[in-house]
Design a protein around this motif. Structure first.
Motif, PDB file in Angstrom:
ATOM      1  N   LYS A 147       0.682  -1.061  -0.548  1.00 28.58           N
ATOM      2  CA  LYS A 147       0.015  -0.319  -0.164  1.00 28.58           C
ATOM      3  C   LYS A 147       0.795   1.369   0.391  1.00 28.58           C
ATOM      4  CE  LYS A 147      -4.564  -1.703   1.919  1.00 28.58           C
ATOM      5  NZ  LYS A 147      -5.198  -1.787   2.848  1.00 28.58           N
ATOM      6  N   LYS A 204      -8.909   1.064   1.131  1.00 34.55           N
ATOM      7  CA  LYS A 204      -9.101   1.400   2.097  1.00 34.55           C
ATOM      8  C   LYS A 204      -9.192   0.445   3.268  1.00 34.55           C
ATOM      9  CE  LYS A 204     -13.360   3.851   2.130  1.00 34.55           C
ATOM     10  NZ  LYS A 204     -14.046   4.582   2.046  1.00 34.55           N
ATOM     11  N   ASP A 205     -10.157  -0.522   2.931  1.00 35.52           N
ATOM     12  CA  ASP A 205     -10.918  -1.218   3.321  1.00 35.52           C
ATOM     13  C   ASP A 205     -10.548  -3.060   3.287  1.00 35.52           C
ATOM     14  OD1 ASP A 205     -12.726   0.468   4.617  1.00 35.52           O
ATOM     15  OD2 ASP A 205     -14.358   0.105   2.889  1.00 35.52           O
ATOM     16  N   VAL A 206      -9.178  -3.135   3.183  1.00 33.39           N
ATOM     17  CA  VAL A 206      -8.387  -4.308   2.705  1.00 33.39           C
ATOM     18  C   VAL A 206      -7.242  -4.581   3.486  1.00 33.39           C
ATOM     19  CG1 VAL A 206      -6.850  -5.695   0.960  1.00 33.39           C
ATOM     20  CG2 VAL A 206      -9.408  -4.442   0.597  1.00 33.39           C
ATOM     21  N   ASP A 207      -7.547  -5.539   4.630  1.00 32.09           N
ATOM     22  CA  ASP A 207      -6.468  -5.425   5.178  1.00 32.09           C
ATOM     23  C   ASP A 207      -4.676  -5.976   4.720  1.00 32.09           C
ATOM     24  OD1 ASP A 207      -8.126  -5.261   7.437  1.00 32.09           O
ATOM     25  OD2 ASP A 207      -8.284  -6.896   7.927  1.00 32.09           O
ATOM     26  N   ILE A 208      -5.298  -7.248   3.774  1.00 32.29           N
ATOM     27  CA  ILE A 208      -4.130  -7.343   3.442  1.00 32.29           C
ATOM     28  C   ILE A 208      -4.312  -7.760   1.247  1.00 32.29           C
ATOM     29  CG2 ILE A 208      -2.484  -9.865   2.606  1.00 32.29           C
ATOM     30  CD1 ILE A 208      -3.635 -10.329   5.550  1.00 32.29           C
ATOM     31  N   SER A 217     -10.176  -9.194   3.515  1.00 28.37           N
ATOM     32  CA  SER A 217     -10.645  -7.756   4.080  1.00 28.37           C
ATOM     33  C   SER A 217     -11.355  -8.395   5.550  1.00 28.37           C
ATOM     34  CB  SER A 217     -11.492  -6.846   3.725  1.00 28.37           C
ATOM     35  OG  SER A 217     -12.655  -8.080   2.466  1.00 28.37           O
ATOM     36  N   ASN A 218     -11.489  -7.523   5.925  1.00 29.37           N
ATOM     37  CA  ASN A 218     -13.221  -8.079   7.858  1.00 29.37           C
ATOM     38  C   ASN A 218     -14.441  -7.353   6.823  1.00 29.37           C
ATOM     39  OD1 ASN A 218     -11.478  -9.452   8.805  1.00 29.37           O
ATOM     40  ND2 ASN A 218     -10.589  -7.201   9.997  1.00 29.37           N
ATOM     41  N   LYS A 249     -13.752 -12.861   7.722  1.00 25.89           N
ATOM     42  CA  LYS A 249     -12.846 -12.663   7.467  1.00 25.89           C
ATOM     43  C   LYS A 249     -13.009 -13.214   6.038  1.00 25.89           C
ATOM     44  CE  LYS A 249      -8.319 -12.644   9.400  1.00 25.89           C
ATOM     45  NZ  LYS A 249      -8.006 -11.369   9.607  1.00 25.89           N
ATOM     46  N   SER A 268      -9.559 -17.894  10.551  1.00 23.12           N
ATOM     47  CA  SER A 268      -7.556 -17.127  11.171  1.00 23.12           C
ATOM     48  C   SER A 268      -7.008 -18.562  12.188  1.00 23.12           C
ATOM     49  CB  SER A 268      -7.087 -16.074  11.670  1.00 23.12           C
ATOM     50  OG  SER A 268      -8.711 -14.963  11.973  1.00 23.12           O
TER      51      SER A 268
END
Length: 147
Positions: free
Chosen positions: A26, A68-72, A101-102, A107, A146
């Protein structure tokens, strides 16, 4: 094949890999430095254009907003082919993109099969992307757990 052509193909492959890696981190400011100042980027899904961007600043802001809302973010670049003519080149790269994303306390992993068609130019002894068309051919979404 002469060494210059081989070296240029290696440099172009490294360029698309750097673009992907910076996207995964990112680091959009540095990612868009691998595009020309007034580069254009077009993204398609289901054959329809869903995003058209022009210029580094616009691209960096749009990429950040989109993810923006994506963790990985994880790009896996596959086969790529390049055609080089002097200081200009074209290329096609196949890519699997994974986004995690959450969503509503779950997840979710989204996998996208994409093909990038690029136009490159050599400026100041380095290759840059001048035009990128990303065609998102398919998408799969599923819940993951997870450990």
């Amino acid at each position: 094949m002469n060494n210059t052509l081989t070296e240029d193909k290696i440099l172009l492959k490294e360029l698309i890999d750097k673009v992907s890696m910076l996207g995964d981190e990112k680091d959009f400011h540095n990612q868009v430095q691998l595009f020309t100042e007034n580069a254009s980027s077009e993204t398609k899904a289901d054959g329809k254009v869903i995003m058209e961007l022009k210029g580094r600043e616009v691209m960096a802001k749009a990429f950040a907003e989109f993810l923006k809302d994506v963790d990985i973010v994880y790009h896996f670049n596959g086969p790529s082919l390049f055609t080089i003519r002097g200081n200009e080149a074209t290329g096609t790269c196949y890519c699997l993109i994974t986004l995690i994303s959450n969503q509503k306390e779950k997840k979710i992993m989204t996998t996208v099969g994409a093909v990038y068609k690029d136009r490159y130019v050599r400026q100041d002894d380095r290759w840059l992307i001048d035009r990128r068309i990303g065609d998102f051919l398919w998408q799969q979404e599923r819940e993951i757990y997870s450990t």
